[in-house]
Design an enzyme around this catalytic site. Structure first.
Site, PDB file in Angstrom:
ATOM      1  N   CYS A  66       0.872  -1.177   0.000  1.00  0.00           N
ATOM      2  CA  CYS A  66       0.000   0.000   0.000  1.00  0.00           C
ATOM      3  C   CYS A  66       0.906   1.222   0.000  1.00  0.00           C
ATOM      4  CB  CYS A  66      -0.926   0.010   1.209  1.00  0.00           C
ATOM      5  SG  CYS A  66      -2.022   1.449   1.253  1.00  0.00           S
ATOM      6  N   CYS A 206      -4.629   5.835  -4.303  1.00  0.00           N
ATOM      7  CA  CYS A 206      -4.018   4.515  -4.134  1.00  0.00           C
ATOM      8  C   CYS A 206      -2.607   4.597  -4.691  1.00  0.00           C
ATOM      9  CB  CYS A 206      -4.824   3.442  -4.856  1.00  0.00           C
ATOM     10  SG  CYS A 206      -4.079   1.783  -4.753  1.00  0.00           S
TER      11      CYS A 206
END
Length: 275
Positions: A66, A206
């Site tokens: 992430c 993201c």
């Protein structure tokens, strides 16, 4: 904390190896009954880096990478250690981060581009995947510690990502599910990106998807291995360097620190309060 609106609850489990259960992660991530976030992050000790970062999606599933969370954790650790560089261990490998003025730059490592590295269910060209769903077709597939399907469109505003995202995420072609990105080229070195994250849904930003987008756009000849990527929550500066590593630079922000009181045990042992 959040990175461009992609938000996280971060637990420090370095002293007591706090191990959040999937039910615990779902509770914490619930925006109505818990704290509310896209991903839950738990910090553990690391034998090969400065800290290990565990990542759980809002649905309780665990993932390897992430990018926005990496920047947030890096910012925390750089401040704690008074350092200029930090190494973060993840399930996807070691990630190196450093200060870049008021921002944080993270080396997100090398993209994986072979069909079995994504992974896909069968062999095919990952630069033009044999998939069409609801008018979206032939994405580029990239693995940046997690699988991504990147679709290039004329306008991201004309795509119903809320409807198409879950269909593509769970398509049989992606045995480990996939993050779904739609990308619009707005100018030389300027890409607009919207993302449906597996296990979290539509998010403001993201980081790993931005990495995948610059790689995919470069493979398609749309950019020269670098781009400013505009997400719903802000802009990331991306570069696919000559050493094959993808570099991501962007902002981080603190929201608040506190305690969460769960109606059940977050770990699966005795009830306790967690900060």
């Amino acid at each position: 904390m959040h990175g461009l609106g992609n938000d996280f609850v971060i637990f420090d489990g370095r002293e007591d190896r706090f191990d959040l259960s999937p039910d615990g992660a779902r509770f914490v991530a619930d925006r109505h009954r818990g704290v509310g976030c896209d991903q839950v992050i738990t910090l553990w000790p690391s034998n090969v880096g400065d800290v290990f970062m565990r990542i759980q999606n809002a649905d309780g599933s665990e993932v390897g990478a992430c990018g926005n969370a990496t920047r947030c954790v890096a910012h925390m650790m750089l401040q704690e250690f008074g350092a200029d560089k930090i190494t973060i261990e993840t399930l996807a490998g070691l990630l190196h981060a450093e200060r870049n003025g008021q921002q944080v730059r993270v080396d997100m490592g090398e993209p994986r581009l072979d069909w079995d590295q994504i992974p896909l269910a069968r062999e095919m060209d990952t630069e033009s995947v044999e998939l069409v769903v609801g008018g979206l077709g032939n994405p580029v597939a990239v693995n940046m510690g997690n699988p991504h399907a990147i679709f290039f469109v004329d306008s991201v505003d004309g795509i119903d990502l809320e409807e198409l995202g879950p269909q593509i995420e769970t398509h049989e072609l992606f045995p480990e599910r996939a993050n779904v990105s739609i990308v619009e080229k707005r100018g030389p070195g300027d890409l607009r990106l919207r993302v449906w994250e597996r296990g979290a849904g539509i998010t403001q930003a993201c980081g790993s998807a931005a990495c995948a987008a610059v790689v995919a756009a470069s493979r398609r000849g749309l950019v020269e291995r670098a781009a400013a990527i505009e997400l719903d929550g802000g802009t990331l500066v991306m570069a696919w360097a000559e050493d094959n590593h993808v570099m991501m630079t962007g902002d981080v922000a603190y929201v608040f620190a506190g305690h969460v009181f769960a109606p059940f045990n977050l770990e699966g042992h005795d009830d306790r309060e967690r900060r």
